[in-house]
Design a protein around this motif. Structure first.
Motif, PDB file in Angstrom:
ATOM      1  N   ASP A   1       0.832  -1.203   0.000  1.00 14.25           N
ATOM      2  CA  ASP A   1       0.000   0.000   0.000  1.00 14.25           C
ATOM      3  C   ASP A   1       0.869   1.256   0.000  1.00 14.25           C
ATOM      4  N   TYR A   2       1.944   1.237   0.762  1.00 11.27           N
ATOM      5  CA  TYR A   2       2.862   2.370   0.809  1.00 11.27           C
ATOM      6  C   TYR A   2       3.428   2.638  -0.588  1.00 11.27           C
ATOM      7  N   GLN A   3       3.831   1.585  -1.288  1.00  8.06           N
ATOM      8  CA  GLN A   3       4.454   1.740  -2.605  1.00  8.06           C
ATOM      9  C   GLN A   3       3.441   2.141  -3.683  1.00  8.06           C
ATOM     10  N   ASP A   4       2.194   1.647  -3.573  1.00  3.65           N
ATOM     11  CA  ASP A   4       1.220   1.812  -4.657  1.00  3.65           C
ATOM     12  C   ASP A   4       0.324   3.037  -4.526  1.00  3.65           C
ATOM     13  N   ASN A   5       0.040   3.466  -3.312  1.00  4.69           N
ATOM     14  CA  ASN A   5      -0.944   4.531  -3.114  1.00  4.69           C
ATOM     15  C   ASN A   5      -0.315   5.915  -3.173  1.00  4.69           C
ATOM     16  N   VAL A   6      -1.192   6.896  -3.307  1.00  5.09           N
ATOM     17  CA  VAL A   6      -0.786   8.299  -3.330  1.00  5.09           C
ATOM     18  C   VAL A   6      -1.453   8.991  -2.149  1.00  5.09           C
ATOM     19  N   SER A   7      -0.679   9.793  -1.418  1.00  2.01           N
ATOM     20  CA  SER A   7      -1.267  10.564  -0.318  1.00  2.01           C
ATOM     21  C   SER A   7      -1.001  12.042  -0.565  1.00  2.01           C
TER      22      SER A   7
ATOM     23  N   ARG B   1       4.758   6.395  -0.704  1.00 11.38           N
ATOM     24  CA  ARG B   1       5.931   6.731  -1.517  1.00 11.38           C
ATOM     25  C   ARG B   1       5.618   7.896  -2.459  1.00 11.38           C
ATOM     26  N   ARG B   2       4.410   7.930  -2.949  1.00 16.93           N
ATOM     27  CA  ARG B   2       3.997   8.971  -3.889  1.00 16.93           C
ATOM     28  C   ARG B   2       3.156  10.000  -3.143  1.00 16.93           C
TER      29      ARG B   2
ATOM     30  N   LYS C   1       9.070  10.063  -3.511  1.00 20.17           N
ATOM     31  CA  LYS C   1      10.045  10.424  -2.485  1.00 20.17           C
ATOM     32  C   LYS C   1      11.413   9.844  -2.831  1.00 20.17           C
ATOM     33  N   PRO C   2      12.466  10.483  -2.339  1.00 23.99           N
ATOM     34  CA  PRO C   2      13.808   9.918  -2.509  1.00 23.99           C
ATOM     35  C   PRO C   2      13.955   8.646  -1.673  1.00 23.99           C
ATOM     36  N   GLU C   3      14.886   7.770  -2.084  1.00 22.79           N
ATOM     37  CA  GLU C   3      15.071   6.473  -1.417  1.00 22.79           C
ATOM     38  C   GLU C   3      15.382   6.621   0.074  1.00 22.79           C
ATOM     39  N   SER C   4      16.105   7.673   0.453  1.00 21.23           N
ATOM     40  CA  SER C   4      16.425   7.862   1.872  1.00 21.23           C
ATOM     41  C   SER C   4      15.153   8.064   2.698  1.00 21.23           C
TER      42      SER C   4
END
Length: 173
Positions: free
Chosen positions: A23-29, A38-39, A87-90
């Motif tokens: 969910d963190y990787q796929d969703n947008v907030s 992430r987005r 977001k950046p990887e860090s």
């Protein structure tokens, strides 16, 4: 169908955490959202504000989300801009730690709420069964008393005299 209480299991917890990570990787907030993703969607009042902010974020490692369908620029009737940035990887690694911790809390909370619901259902069922048993006992007593009266009336009609205080109720047992 009876529901059973749940117990925590490592396999289920891993699935719960994996879903939270997906969910963190796929969703947008939205920017500043309580649950990080992430987005992130940014809304700017003006195009210039948006471009300046995006340029600053690009320096910090943010990347513009691919595909123009994710962005909008408005010039009429109100000027503004909406962009989705990755977001950046860090930041992603730091967020994932928070996501995993929150997933563990959410998992524990879901088990607690499930078990509380079962406890409430069992308590409700016990109260229902007790009320039903009391009502059935009252009804049985009422019917027995009605049968006694009917029996006494029938015997009186036939001219049979019953001893005083004789009843056919279950009070003799």
């Amino acid at each position: 169908m009876t529901m059973q209480k749940r117990k925590a299991s490592q396999a289920e917890l891993k699935e719960f955490i994996a879903k939270a990570e997906r969910d963190y990787q796929d969703n947008v907030s939205h920017d500043g959202s309580v649950r990080p993703t992430r987005r992130v969607q940014f809304v700017y009042r003006t195009i210039m504000e948006g471009l300046a902010n995006i340029a600053q974020r690009a320096i910090e490692g943010w990347t513009v989300r691919e595909g123009l369908q994710n962005h909008s620029v408005h010039t009429f009737p109100v000027e503004g801009m909406t962009m989705i940035l990755d977001k950046p990887e860090s930041m992603v690694e730091a967020d994932l730690k928070v996501v995993r911790q929150q997933a563990e809390k959410d998992y524990t909370e879901s088990i607690r709420k499930h078990n509380e619901a079962i406890d409430r259902a069992e308590k409700d069922k016990a109260a229902y069964e007790a009320a039903k048993a009391a009502w059935l006992a009252e009804e049985a007593t009422r019917r027995a008393q009605e049968e006694d009266k009917a029996f006494q009336a029938a015997m009186a009609q036939r001219g049979v005299r019953l001893p005083d205080g004789s009843h056919l109720t279950n009070q003799w047992t």
